[in-house]
Design a protein around this motif. Structure first.
Motif, short mmCIF file in Angstrom:
data_model
loop_
_atom_site.label_atom_id
_atom_site.label_comp_id
_atom_site.label_asym_id
_atom_site.label_seq_id
_atom_site.Cartn_x
_atom_site.Cartn_y
_atom_site.Cartn_z
N PHE A 197 16.18 51.09 110.83
CA PHE A 197 15.25 51.84 109.98
C PHE A 197 15.84 53.19 109.59
O PHE A 197 15.68 53.66 108.46
CB PHE A 197 13.91 52.01 110.69
N GLN A 254 7.58 60.12 102.83
CA GLN A 254 7.40 59.73 104.24
C GLN A 254 6.41 58.57 104.37
O GLN A 254 6.63 57.63 105.12
CB GLN A 254 6.91 60.92 105.07
N GLU A 255 5.33 58.67 103.60
CA GLU A 255 4.32 57.60 103.65
C GLU A 255 4.89 56.27 103.16
O GLU A 255 4.59 55.21 103.72
CB GLU A 255 3.09 57.98 102.82
N MET A 277 8.04 55.35 103.28
CA MET A 277 8.93 54.83 104.31
C MET A 277 8.13 54.21 105.47
O MET A 277 8.51 53.17 106.00
CB MET A 277 9.87 55.93 104.83
N ALA A 278 7.02 54.84 105.82
CA ALA A 278 6.18 54.28 106.89
C ALA A 278 5.59 52.93 106.46
O ALA A 278 5.50 52.00 107.26
CB ALA A 278 5.06 55.27 107.25
N TRP A 286 8.11 50.19 106.86
CA TRP A 286 8.14 49.71 108.26
C TRP A 286 7.02 48.70 108.50
O TRP A 286 7.23 47.62 109.01
CB TRP A 286 8.02 50.92 109.21
N HIS A 287 5.82 49.09 108.09
CA HIS A 287 4.65 48.25 108.40
C HIS A 287 4.60 46.96 107.59
O HIS A 287 3.99 45.99 108.00
CB HIS A 287 3.36 49.03 108.18
N LYS A 288 5.19 46.99 106.38
CA LYS A 288 5.11 45.80 105.53
C LYS A 288 6.40 45.00 105.53
O LYS A 288 6.55 44.08 104.71
CB LYS A 288 4.76 46.21 104.09
N VAL A 313 11.11 48.39 97.39
CA VAL A 313 10.84 49.80 97.67
C VAL A 313 10.19 50.46 96.44
O VAL A 313 9.23 51.23 96.56
CB VAL A 313 12.14 50.55 98.06
#
Lengths: 215, 180
Positions: free
Chosen positions: B25, B55-56, B58-59, B62-64, B79
């Motif tokens: 990541f 930042q949101e 990128m988060a 991670w979650h998806k 992305v």
């Protein structure tokens, strides 16, 4: 379902770029749910977005940016609720069901005269989305447009001076087109329509009714 | 960018998905976060908002990660869709209805070739974009960065979209075949 009338490249690109008013986006998302060809075209417009972001240059991130992001990750719920897949036999694809709160049977129709019923869907202000229920064989009043009108057939079919539009077909009407859509005999016609300016009716009575119709 | 690196992004994303691999990541973050932020800045977000949204995004990546499918999009394309949705939320305060999801998803070996071809096509699209005359390229950028209203957007891109479209169409047909 054989779809003959598709979304234009400029609509797909504007949707991909995130520039469409919500009501138009709803028509695009609903049509794409029914049409693999437009889905493939849409995904290729998304690929342009990907190429642009790869090439957009780089902005300097804050010192603690990575740590802050990891903190956001632990703060967010892990599972994303995935929308229920298409229910067999349903008339509305998922994006439309989200706005209606269910399938065809849950629509709260209002009569707008001559047997035609409509339901306005709640979207942001740039444009208006509505469902139309046109009885088989019935004409919708002759009208022109100040802006653009997208009409997606969900059930039944209609004809106007341009062509025949059946399930999944979308008509893109511009300012020039003055048309009188007529629902075909057989099944009642259910359409999702989006307009970015009030419609202009060509006969007196519908024009008076316009403020009540909110169209 | 070479096709190897684009393959690497996909492989890194799968490591995030499968192993919650922070090292993988971190590499994705180093490459994509500054680009997402630049995209948001060019779309009109000020410095703090662009930082926060990047930042949101990128988060969300991670979650998806489990929803990424290399047969339908390159990592950069995926992305982009997340960054675009965040921008609609944050800058336009609007909603963007999404099409019905198809049961895509990473599948066993035979489809890897499809994924690789799609990644190559995406790379070619990037090269074609870089070679466009400045005027045409700038129109496309303005459309995607939000400088043009929908009625101003003309889709004459001069880009070879036909091949990437037929690749995706093929993947869709296979998927439909599997579902039936």
């Amino acid at each position: 379902m054989t779809i003959r009338h598709h979304l234009s490249d400029s609509l797909l690109m504007a949707y991909s770029a995130g520039q469409l008013p919500e009501a138009f986006s709803l028509v695009v998302a609903t049509h794409v749910s029914l049409c693999d060809d437009c889905r493939a075209r849409l995904l290729s417009f998304d690929a342009i977005g990907g190429a642009l972001i790869e090439d957009a240059g780089q902005a300097r991130m804050a010192e603690d940016s990575f740590e802050a992001t990891m903190a956001r990750i632990t703060g967010l719920p892990q599972a994303q609720p995935v929308r229920a897949p298409r229910i067999p036999g349903s008339v509305f694809p998922a994006p439309l069901r989200d706005y209606v709160g269910g399938d065809l049977s849950t629509v709260k129709w209002r009569s707008v005269g001559m047997g035609v019923r409509q339901a306005i869907l709640k979207t942001d202000q740039g444009a208006t989305a509505r469902l139309l229920h046109i009885p088989a064989g019935q004409a919708v009043p002759d009208h022109g447009h100040r802006g653009m009108e997208l009409t997606l057939v969900l059930q039944g079919a209609f004809r106007d001076t341009e062509d025949r539009f059946g399930p999944g077909d979308v008509e893109i009407a511009t300012e020039e087109l003055e048309h009188t859509p007529v629902a075909e005999q057989g099944a009642d016609c259910i359409c999702l329509a989006a307009t970015d300016a009030p419609l202009r009716f060509n006969r007196l009575i519908p024009r008076i009714a316009q403020p009540f119709l909110r169209i | 960018m070479t096709s190897e690196t684009e393959q690497d992004w996909a492989a890194l994303l799968l490591r995030v998905r499968d192993d919650a691999d922070k090292g993988a990541f971190a590499l994705l973050f180093r490459h994509f976060a500054p680009r997402i932020k630049a995209f948001l800045r060019k779309s009109g977000a000020n410095e703090p908002l662009a930082e926060e949204c990047a930042q949101e995004v990128m988060a969300t990546i991670w979650h998806k990660a489990h929803m990424f499918d290399p047969k339908r999009a390159s990592v950069a394309t995926w992305v982009f869709t997340i960054a675009r949705n965040r921008r609609i939320d944050a800058l336009r305060k609007s909603r963007r209805p999404e099409p019905e999801e198809l049961p895509w998803g990473p599948e066993p070996e035979p489809d890897q070739a499809d994924a690789m071809v799609l990644q190559q096509e995406s790379r070619r699209l990037g090269e074609a974009l870089a070679q466009l005359p400045e005027k045409q390229r700038s129109l496309i950028e303005r459309a995607y960065f939000g400088d043009l209203s929908h009625s101003e957007i003309a889709a004459e891109t001069g880009l070879p979209l036909g091949t990437i479209k037929s690749r995706i169409r093929l993947a869709l047909e296979r998927l439909r075949h599997q579902m039936s």
